[in-house]
Design a protein around this motif. Sequence first.
Motif, PDB file in Angstrom:
ATOM      1  N   PHE A 313       0.815  -1.215   0.000  1.00 31.56           N
ATOM      2  CA  PHE A 313       0.000   0.000   0.000  1.00 31.56           C
ATOM      3  C   PHE A 313       0.846   1.261   0.000  1.00 31.56           C
ATOM      4  CE2 PHE A 313       0.419   1.908   4.221  1.00 31.56           C
ATOM      5  CZ  PHE A 313       1.064   0.897   4.917  1.00 31.56           C
ATOM      6  N   LEU A 314       2.081   1.192   0.533  1.00 38.72           N
ATOM      7  CA  LEU A 314       2.912   2.393   0.634  1.00 38.72           C
ATOM      8  C   LEU A 314       3.634   2.691  -0.672  1.00 38.72           C
ATOM      9  CD1 LEU A 314       4.130   4.671   2.362  1.00 38.72           C
ATOM     10  CD2 LEU A 314       5.946   3.063   3.031  1.00 38.72           C
ATOM     11  N   THR A 315       4.326   1.714  -1.216  1.00 35.89           N
ATOM     12  CA  THR A 315       5.168   1.945  -2.393  1.00 35.89           C
ATOM     13  C   THR A 315       4.489   1.591  -3.706  1.00 35.89           C
ATOM     14  OG1 THR A 315       6.113  -0.283  -2.282  1.00 35.89           O
ATOM     15  CG2 THR A 315       7.199   1.450  -1.001  1.00 35.89           C
ATOM     16  N   GLY A 316       3.409   0.811  -3.647  1.00 39.74           N
ATOM     17  CA  GLY A 316       2.763   0.360  -4.873  1.00 39.74           C
ATOM     18  C   GLY A 316       3.473  -0.794  -5.543  1.00 39.74           C
ATOM     19  N   LEU A 317       4.569  -1.275  -4.956  1.00 36.59           N
ATOM     20  CA  LEU A 317       5.289  -2.420  -5.515  1.00 36.59           C
ATOM     21  C   LEU A 317       4.561  -3.719  -5.169  1.00 36.59           C
ATOM     22  CD1 LEU A 317       9.002  -1.564  -4.617  1.00 36.59           C
ATOM     23  CD2 LEU A 317       7.888  -1.336  -6.843  1.00 36.59           C
ATOM     24  N   PRO A 318       4.806  -4.786  -5.931  1.00 35.62           N
ATOM     25  CA  PRO A 318       4.284  -6.097  -5.523  1.00 35.62           C
ATOM     26  C   PRO A 318       4.733  -6.426  -4.100  1.00 35.62           C
ATOM     27  CG  PRO A 318       5.140  -6.203  -7.758  1.00 35.62           C
ATOM     28  CD  PRO A 318       5.503  -4.844  -7.231  1.00 35.62           C
ATOM     29  N   ASN A 319       3.856  -7.103  -3.350  1.00 32.46           N
ATOM     30  CA  ASN A 319       4.173  -7.415  -1.961  1.00 32.46           C
ATOM     31  C   ASN A 319       4.726  -8.839  -1.831  1.00 32.46           C
ATOM     32  OD1 ASN A 319       1.913  -8.998  -2.297  1.00 32.46           O
ATOM     33  ND2 ASN A 319       0.571  -7.704  -1.050  1.00 32.46           N
ATOM     34  N   ARG A 320       4.870  -9.291  -0.584  1.00 32.12           N
ATOM     35  CA  ARG A 320       5.443 -10.615  -0.331  1.00 32.12           C
ATOM     36  C   ARG A 320       4.604 -11.713  -0.993  1.00 32.12           C
ATOM     37  NH1 ARG A 320       8.447 -13.170   4.128  1.00 32.12           N
ATOM     38  NH2 ARG A 320       8.675 -11.108   5.058  1.00 32.12           N
ATOM     39  N   ARG A 321       3.287 -11.584  -0.912  1.00 31.57           N
ATOM     40  CA  ARG A 321       2.412 -12.598  -1.510  1.00 31.57           C
ATOM     41  C   ARG A 321       2.636 -12.695  -3.016  1.00 31.57           C
ATOM     42  NH1 ARG A 321      -4.242 -12.348  -1.256  1.00 31.57           N
ATOM     43  NH2 ARG A 321      -4.654 -14.214  -2.512  1.00 31.57           N
ATOM     44  N   ALA A 322       2.709 -11.538  -3.674  1.00 30.57           N
ATOM     45  CA  ALA A 322       2.944 -11.535  -5.118  1.00 30.57           C
ATOM     46  C   ALA A 322       4.316 -12.105  -5.441  1.00 30.57           C
ATOM     47  CB  ALA A 322       2.818 -10.112  -5.662  1.00 30.57           C
ATOM     48  N   ILE A 341      18.239  -9.702  -2.329  1.00 29.12           N
ATOM     49  CA  ILE A 341      17.504  -9.098  -1.218  1.00 29.12           C
ATOM     50  C   ILE A 341      18.248  -7.831  -0.822  1.00 29.12           C
ATOM     51  CG2 ILE A 341      16.848  -9.326   1.197  1.00 29.12           C
ATOM     52  CD1 ILE A 341      16.143 -12.161   0.739  1.00 29.12           C
ATOM     53  N   ILE A 342      17.523  -6.721  -0.840  1.00 28.99           N
ATOM     54  CA  ILE A 342      18.112  -5.398  -0.601  1.00 28.99           C
ATOM     55  C   ILE A 342      17.592  -4.880   0.732  1.00 28.99           C
ATOM     56  CG2 ILE A 342      18.385  -3.072  -1.535  1.00 28.99           C
ATOM     57  CD1 ILE A 342      17.423  -4.342  -4.264  1.00 28.99           C
ATOM     58  N   ASP A 343      18.488  -4.549   1.628  1.00 29.09           N
ATOM     59  CA  ASP A 343      18.103  -4.029   2.943  1.00 29.09           C
ATOM     60  C   ASP A 343      18.782  -2.674   3.150  1.00 29.09           C
ATOM     61  OD1 ASP A 343      16.916  -5.066   5.792  1.00 29.09           O
ATOM     62  OD2 ASP A 343      18.664  -3.763   6.077  1.00 29.09           O
ATOM     63  N   ILE A 344      17.977  -1.666   3.504  1.00 25.65           N
ATOM     64  CA  ILE A 344      18.515  -0.319   3.719  1.00 25.65           C
ATOM     65  C   ILE A 344      19.302  -0.300   5.031  1.00 25.65           C
ATOM     66  CG2 ILE A 344      17.973   2.137   3.815  1.00 25.65           C
ATOM     67  CD1 ILE A 344      17.154   0.710   1.224  1.00 25.65           C
ATOM     68  N   ASP A 345      20.547   0.118   4.965  1.00 25.23           N
ATOM     69  CA  ASP A 345      21.411   0.131   6.155  1.00 25.23           C
ATOM     70  C   ASP A 345      20.935   1.173   7.164  1.00 25.23           C
ATOM     71  OD1 ASP A 345      23.039  -1.830   5.066  1.00 25.23           O
ATOM     72  OD2 ASP A 345      24.336  -0.361   4.063  1.00 25.23           O
ATOM     73  N   ASP A 378      12.384  -7.365 -15.580  1.00 24.99           N
ATOM     74  CA  ASP A 378      12.852  -7.662 -14.227  1.00 24.99           C
ATOM     75  C   ASP A 378      11.710  -7.453 -13.237  1.00 24.99           C
ATOM     76  OD1 ASP A 378      15.405  -8.335 -15.019  1.00 24.99           O
ATOM     77  OD2 ASP A 378      16.173  -6.292 -14.818  1.00 24.99           O
ATOM     78  N   TYR A 379      11.916  -7.910 -12.010  1.00 27.08           N
ATOM     79  CA  TYR A 379      10.820  -7.907 -11.032  1.00 27.08           C
ATOM     80  C   TYR A 379      11.340  -7.372  -9.708  1.00 27.08           C
ATOM     81  CZ  TYR A 379       6.612  -9.697  -8.671  1.00 27.08           C
ATOM     82  OH  TYR A 379       5.427  -9.816  -7.979  1.00 27.08           O
ATOM     83  N   ILE A 380      10.634  -6.396  -9.145  1.00 28.78           N
ATOM     84  CA  ILE A 380      11.001  -5.824  -7.858  1.00 28.78           C
ATOM     85  C   ILE A 380       9.786  -5.851  -6.941  1.00 28.78           C
ATOM     86  CG2 ILE A 380      10.519  -3.475  -8.651  1.00 28.78           C
ATOM     87  CD1 ILE A 380      13.278  -4.491  -6.146  1.00 28.78           C
ATOM     88  N   ALA A 381       9.982  -6.243  -5.691  1.00 25.24           N
ATOM     89  CA  ALA A 381       8.888  -6.310  -4.719  1.00 25.24           C
ATOM     90  C   ALA A 381       9.382  -5.799  -3.375  1.00 25.24           C
ATOM     91  CB  ALA A 381       8.381  -7.745  -4.584  1.00 25.24           C
ATOM     92  N   ARG A 382       8.438  -5.300  -2.587  1.00 23.92           N
ATOM     93  CA  ARG A 382       8.772  -4.940  -1.208  1.00 23.92           C
ATOM     94  C   ARG A 382       8.499  -6.155  -0.336  1.00 23.92           C
ATOM     95  NH1 ARG A 382       5.982  -0.589   2.944  1.00 23.92           N
ATOM     96  NH2 ARG A 382       7.655  -0.626   4.511  1.00 23.92           N
ATOM     97  N   PHE A 383       9.557  -6.647   0.299  1.00 23.23           N
ATOM     98  CA  PHE A 383       9.460  -7.876   1.083  1.00 23.23           C
ATOM     99  C   PHE A 383       8.900  -7.609   2.470  1.00 23.23           C
ATOM    100  CE2 PHE A 383      11.591 -11.887   2.692  1.00 23.23           C
ATOM    101  CZ  PHE A 383      10.783 -12.719   1.933  1.00 23.23           C
ATOM    102  N   GLY A 384       9.028  -6.367   2.915  1.00 21.57           N
ATOM    103  CA  GLY A 384       8.564  -5.995   4.243  1.00 21.57           C
ATOM    104  C   GLY A 384       9.556  -5.050   4.885  1.00 21.57           C
ATOM    105  N   GLY A 385       9.045  -4.106   5.701  1.00 20.35           N
ATOM    106  CA  GLY A 385       9.940  -3.173   6.374  1.00 20.35           C
ATOM    107  C   GLY A 385      10.772  -2.398   5.377  1.00 20.35           C
ATOM    108  N   ASP A 386      12.095  -2.473   5.536  1.00 25.92           N
ATOM    109  CA  ASP A 386      13.004  -1.768   4.629  1.00 25.92           C
ATOM    110  C   ASP A 386      13.705  -2.743   3.689  1.00 25.92           C
ATOM    111  OD1 ASP A 386      14.414  -2.989   6.637  1.00 25.92           O
ATOM    112  OD2 ASP A 386      15.921  -1.420   6.813  1.00 25.92           O
TER     113      ASP A 386
END
Length: 511
Positions: A313-322, A341-345, A378-386
Amino acid sequence: MTLQHAILGAEFVAVVPVAVSVPAAVSVAPLVNPGADSAFEEFRADVVALLKERSAGRPIVRAVRHVDWGLLVEPITLHDGAEVGVLMVGRHGRTWSAYERSLAQGFAALISHVATLSAREDELLRQRRLDELVTKVSERLMSASSKNRQEVLDWVTSELATFTNADVAFLRRNDLEREVSVLEAEWPVRENVPEPDPLGEVRFDSDPVFMATRELRTPYLMGLPDVTEEYLERINDAAGDLYADDLVPVGGAAVPLLTDDTTWGILGFIHFDRHAWVKSEIQALQVIASLIVQYQARVVAEERTTFNAYHDFLTGLPNRRALVEELQRRVDEKQRVAMMIIDIDRFKVLNDYMGHTVGDHILVTIADRIRTSIRNDDYIARFGGDEFVFLCSGDVDEFVLFGAAERLLRVINQPVELAGQYFSHSASIGVAVSEAGSRLGDDLVTMADTAMYEAKGRGGNQLVLFDEILRARVNEHLETEIELREAISKGQLRLRYQPEFDLRSGTLLAV
């Protein structure tokens, strides 16, 4: 006994329709004596002009091939006064007796009565067929969903074209944001259509015919004078192999698809021959147009629900389920899957210190930057948190993967501006690759996650590829953890301690 027998010397007796659609009683074969064919054909072709010249109760005299003919023309009307045809009686000579005229009037009245009964029967039959059509379309739309939308719209367009005997039928949607009319369905389907399709998307301001549909609120019946040169040129350019170049629309109809305050689109019908639209037919099309709008609203609601279920809902990216479903699809297709997997430091520290508004703004900005920097497949999704997950499409090697990861790091490292302040950040990226045919989708996530934490442990702002060395270290840690837990549960640990004394005072300091 026919009127031809009742009126001596009558060369022809005919009922000539003057409307496009007439009751069956008016469509009867003429009675023409041999030798009178030419005169009859000329009179019938000119019947409209003759009717304009007719004076009530008086016969019409016309010279044909220098032979004087007398013509009686009596109107055939329905109960509502609509004139659907004329009774035409012709013979040599100029005079008609009052008795002969009354006979013609009587026959015309009788035919009018029969035509009225026939028209009522035709209307009842038409209404029943219209009710069946509305019910049929309604049932199909009620059972349809967003998944088969195109199939359903194609079917509805085809059914309506068949029912109305239209040569061409179409459904168009008004995209008011882009100011274009968009073709949603058509019948028959054109072949060998040029690219781009001249009828696919048409700007309203490029053609008066399409501009007229932008805010159409009531059904519009179109005749040949309404067709512009621009419209004909566009139709011919887009026709493909559908019909001959010399065919010109003679008439048509546009029925608006109305929402509360806008025209969502139109149902359009074109005839290359004359077609008489009746009120009940237009009303049925309006009902069907309303059903289509209701179906479209349901489609939009379904698509919104589906989108929300599969997108963050925040970024509009596919979520974990997708992501899980996309990963499983690639695994099922035996693709070689490369995952990051990308994690913001230190994002949690920034989020706690600056507040969630700043944190959300940074996440949205980073998500937009990543989305616009990757390839279309390519495919980008928000996995959760950052955390974000990136799936690299295609059979890529490590060189390509590292290049993509470096680009992502540079994109993420760009400062984010908010209210005049600039926030800098970095990211840790873990990379894992599965071989084609591998069924270990969940394991791939674990491997990439492990590599990401290894990158964080090395100070962040870098990427780590999960390899056999890292696998061995992880396995060693796991084995140690498992053995420790087992030893604790079995009471196998023994406590040993060494006391520490102050040598000067002999006091116990620690153990």
